[in-house]
Design a protein around this motif. Sequence first.
Motif, PDB file in Angstrom:
ATOM      1  N   SER A 212       0.826  -1.204   0.000  1.00 12.61           N
ATOM      2  CA  SER A 212       0.000   0.000   0.000  1.00 12.61           C
ATOM      3  C   SER A 212       0.864   1.260   0.000  1.00 12.61           C
ATOM      4  CB  SER A 212      -0.918   0.007   1.223  1.00 12.61           C
ATOM      5  OG  SER A 212      -1.878  -1.018   1.149  1.00 12.61           O
ATOM      6  N   PHE A 244      -5.329  -4.023   1.621  1.00 17.26           N
ATOM      7  CA  PHE A 244      -5.397  -2.808   0.814  1.00 17.26           C
ATOM      8  C   PHE A 244      -6.618  -1.962   1.181  1.00 17.26           C
ATOM      9  CE2 PHE A 244      -3.200  -5.314  -2.802  1.00 17.26           C
ATOM     10  CZ  PHE A 244      -1.962  -5.104  -2.214  1.00 17.26           C
ATOM     11  N   VAL A 253      -5.751   0.487  -6.212  1.00 18.56           N
ATOM     12  CA  VAL A 253      -5.838  -0.967  -6.192  1.00 18.56           C
ATOM     13  C   VAL A 253      -6.527  -1.492  -7.442  1.00 18.56           C
ATOM     14  CG1 VAL A 253      -6.732  -2.958  -4.936  1.00 18.56           C
ATOM     15  CG2 VAL A 253      -5.835  -0.992  -3.675  1.00 18.56           C
TER      16      VAL A 253
END
Length: 284
Positions: A212, A244, A253
């Motif tokens: 992340s 995430f 993402v």
Amino acid sequence: MSGILCIDLGGTKVHVAEVSNNGLGTVHRYDVPSQGSKQAVLAFIEQIIAAHLSVRCIGISIGLPSCVRVADGYIIETVNIPNFHSISLKEWLYKKFALPVVVHNDANCFTFGEYQYGSHLPCNNLIGITLGTGLGSGVVLNGELYTGSNGFAGEFGSFTYLEGIVEEYTSGQFFKQLGLDGSQEAEKAKLGDAKSQALFNQFGQHLGHAISLILLAFDPDKIVLGGSVTQSFSLFKSSMFSSFDEHSHDMLVSEVCIQPSRLQYAPLLGSFALFFNAPMLRKY
């Protein structure tokens, strides 16, 4: 056909092969004396090069789990080979073998190999992450390998995290510090052992947090995972992606492709490509 002798030296094992435009030659594997003295590790490198350097070879390209000053091939430090630091490796190898030499971080070799030869969507920005003895990373931005001013770019594994640094929670060290063997835990998890499965869920959460941060820093098109721990990707994939949701932005993402490497011996192929990608092979 002339070739380059390529070496992928990790914290526990090394692969050596002659590589040409026709592809990889026979790949040889050796155990690395990672706890040896600086001279012992140098002697080991010299030995394996001498054993496989043929008359066809026009150069040597080596990747190591080290912080490398790429311009002059100087080894600053090597976390998982503690005595291997402060070495002008490029110059040392040239004096031994009288051939042009390129020295890179092993994760850079993996990443550039994936960028050049991997089966991925066309992309300009790619991050490679190797999960093995430690966590290594390489960064390709706008089609160029980015190493930074001093060779430290991509050292995400050294970021401060929880009670230590990232790689202590996102590599083989995660299991080792618990007194466990990661490969054995993977086999148990695949057979349904709940405790082993829980360990890989924790591993995935830690890795997801780390990725992340990488997504926020670089917003890449693709992230490719390699290294021995990635063989257990199916065991930590779900918890990694779940992480995430807590730490990253939905758009990042949804737009990025994250997958395990499908390219065999990517670091050796990357070493080959980086040899010819070097801005200039310094004349000695």
